[in-house]
Design an enzyme around this catalytic site. Structure first.
Site, mmCIF file in Angstrom:
data_model
loop_
_atom_site.group_PDB
_atom_site.id
_atom_site.type_symbol
_atom_site.label_atom_id
_atom_site.label_comp_id
_atom_site.label_asym_id
_atom_site.label_seq_id
_atom_site.Cartn_x
_atom_site.Cartn_y
_atom_site.Cartn_z
ATOM 1 N N ASP A 53 0.842 -1.200 0.000
ATOM 2 C CA ASP A 53 0.000 0.000 0.000
ATOM 3 C C ASP A 53 0.877 1.250 0.000
ATOM 4 O OD1 ASP A 53 0.868 -0.204 2.591
ATOM 5 O OD2 ASP A 53 -1.105 -0.014 3.514
ATOM 6 N N SER A 54 2.221 1.046 0.002
ATOM 7 C CA SER A 54 3.157 2.152 -0.234
ATOM 8 C C SER A 54 2.938 2.725 -1.636
ATOM 9 C CB SER A 54 4.607 1.681 -0.058
ATOM 10 O OG SER A 54 4.831 0.477 -0.771
ATOM 11 N N ASP A 92 -1.027 -6.131 -0.283
ATOM 12 C CA ASP A 92 -1.441 -5.496 0.974
ATOM 13 C C ASP A 92 -2.950 -5.301 1.009
ATOM 14 O OD1 ASP A 92 0.356 -4.872 3.016
ATOM 15 O OD2 ASP A 92 1.214 -3.189 1.901
ATOM 16 N N LYS A 122 -1.353 -9.316 2.772
ATOM 17 C CA LYS A 122 -0.603 -8.874 3.965
ATOM 18 C C LYS A 122 -1.489 -7.962 4.788
ATOM 19 C CE LYS A 122 3.079 -5.930 3.890
ATOM 20 N NZ LYS A 122 2.561 -4.818 4.717
ATOM 21 N N GLU A 124 -1.565 -5.553 8.484
ATOM 22 C CA GLU A 124 -0.825 -4.929 9.583
ATOM 23 C C GLU A 124 -1.547 -5.149 10.914
ATOM 24 O OE1 GLU A 124 -0.091 -0.763 8.812
ATOM 25 O OE2 GLU A 124 0.868 -1.177 6.883
ATOM 26 N N GLU A 191 8.905 -4.313 10.712
ATOM 27 C CA GLU A 191 9.347 -3.031 10.160
ATOM 28 C C GLU A 191 9.892 -2.128 11.244
ATOM 29 O OE1 GLU A 191 6.626 -1.146 7.432
ATOM 30 O OE2 GLU A 191 7.823 0.688 7.351
HETATM 31 O O1 KIV Z 1 3.520 -1.144 1.721
HETATM 32 C C1 KIV Z 1 4.699 -1.540 1.786
HETATM 33 O O2 KIV Z 1 5.516 -1.279 0.885
HETATM 34 C C2 KIV Z 1 5.101 -2.303 2.954
HETATM 35 C C3 KIV Z 1 6.556 -2.615 3.115
HETATM 36 C C4 KIV Z 1 7.294 -1.402 3.517
HETATM 37 C C5 KIV Z 1 6.782 -3.738 4.035
HETATM 38 O O3 KIV Z 1 4.297 -2.657 3.742
#
Ligand code: KIV
Length: 273
Positions: A53-54, A92, A122, A124, A191
């Site tokens: 989600d980056s 994510d 993924k 969090e 992280e």
């Molecule tokens: O969204 C992302 O890129 C991440 C990584 C930094 C682990 O969650």
């Protein structure tokens, strides 16, 4: 030409990541958000690709990961999957798609798997999102967990500083890590936490840990592609190693194109019909 030594062209699965931990082979993971870059990342021999989600930051220019939507994540993941032959593709789950209501979380995870073709999601967080993770796992969807600095909680933390430096936070992280393994997560991202804590967690778990800013003892590493290639030029935390200066390469190349167009040097005779 790639300098990667991976000859093994077999598709990477969650089971193979587990086997890599068991034989002490480090896992290389990198983010990607589009077809063209995913093709190159896969060709270079990365084991797992995270459609992070980056994307909210590096693709859309937002200051946090909070605004990105489920539809946008599915769009990015679908494009990445089309470019990948070998790496495991993990997508994510965006902010708001799994917190609170575990039935909605399952429906959203199913949409990601069905519409994008990603092979895992993924999520969090620890105890606070346990119910959602368990429900998603019950549908046979592999879940990669994520503890330490969890950027979707930036408004709670207030900063992107190192997490779990206090004994209380480190103890909660260790408890969450064991619980996430116990309920069936196949891997855990750690992280921005102290390297000693990441080592302790890694040694206490049988599932692989993937670190970012968590030292060298984790079973694998992950970086955001734009950061490590020098495309995201304003971001230079201590944990980041720059493997290229593509930002300047791109600006120079485009500058040359602009000059050539202005000087009527491009296209030349052999570049026209
Ligand atoms: O969204 C992302 O890129 C991440 C990584 C930094 C682990 O969650």
């Amino acid at each position: 030409m790639s300098t990667n030594t991976t000859d093994d062209k077999r598709k990477v699965t969650t089971i193979r990541l587990q086997q890599m931990k068991e034989r002490g082979e480090k896992i290389a993971m990198l983010t990607a958000y589009d077809y063209s870059m995913a093709t190159l990342v896969d060709q270079a021999g990365v084991d797992a690709i995270l459609v992070g989600d980056s994307a909210s930051n590096v693709m859309a220019g937002n200051t946090t990961t909070l605004p990105i939507t489920l539809d946008q994540m599915i769009y990015h993941a679908t494009s990445v999957v089309r470019g990948v032959k070998r790496a495991l593709v993990v997508c994510d789950m965006p902010f708001g798609s799994y917190q609170g209501n575990s039935k909605e979380a399952l429906a959203n995870a199913i949409r990601i798997m069905k519409e994008s073709g990603a092979e895992a999601v993924k999520i969090e967080g620890g105890a606070e999102v346990r119910e959602s993770i368990e429900r998603i796992l019950s549908a046979g969807i592999p879940v990669m967990a994520h503890l330490g600095l969890t950027p979707q909680s930036i408004n709670k933390f207030g900063t992107y500083n190192v997490r779990a430096k206090s004994e209380a936070e480190a103890a909660k992280l260790k408890e969450d890590a064991l619980m996430l393994q116990e309920i069936g997560c196949f891997a855990l991202v750690l992280e921005k936490i102290p390297a000693d804590l990441a080592r302790e967690v890694t040694e206490s778990l049988s599932i692989p840990t993937i670190g970012i800013g968590a030292g060298s003892a984790t079973d694998g590493q992950v970086l955001v592609m734009q950061d490590m290639l020098g495309i995201n030029q304003g971001f230079s935390p201590r944990f980041l190693r720059r493997y290229a200066d593509l930002g300047n390469v791109i600006v120079d190349a485009i500058g040359n194109y602009v000059s050539d167009v202005k000087a009527v040097d491009f296209p030349n005779e052999s570049e026209q019909y």
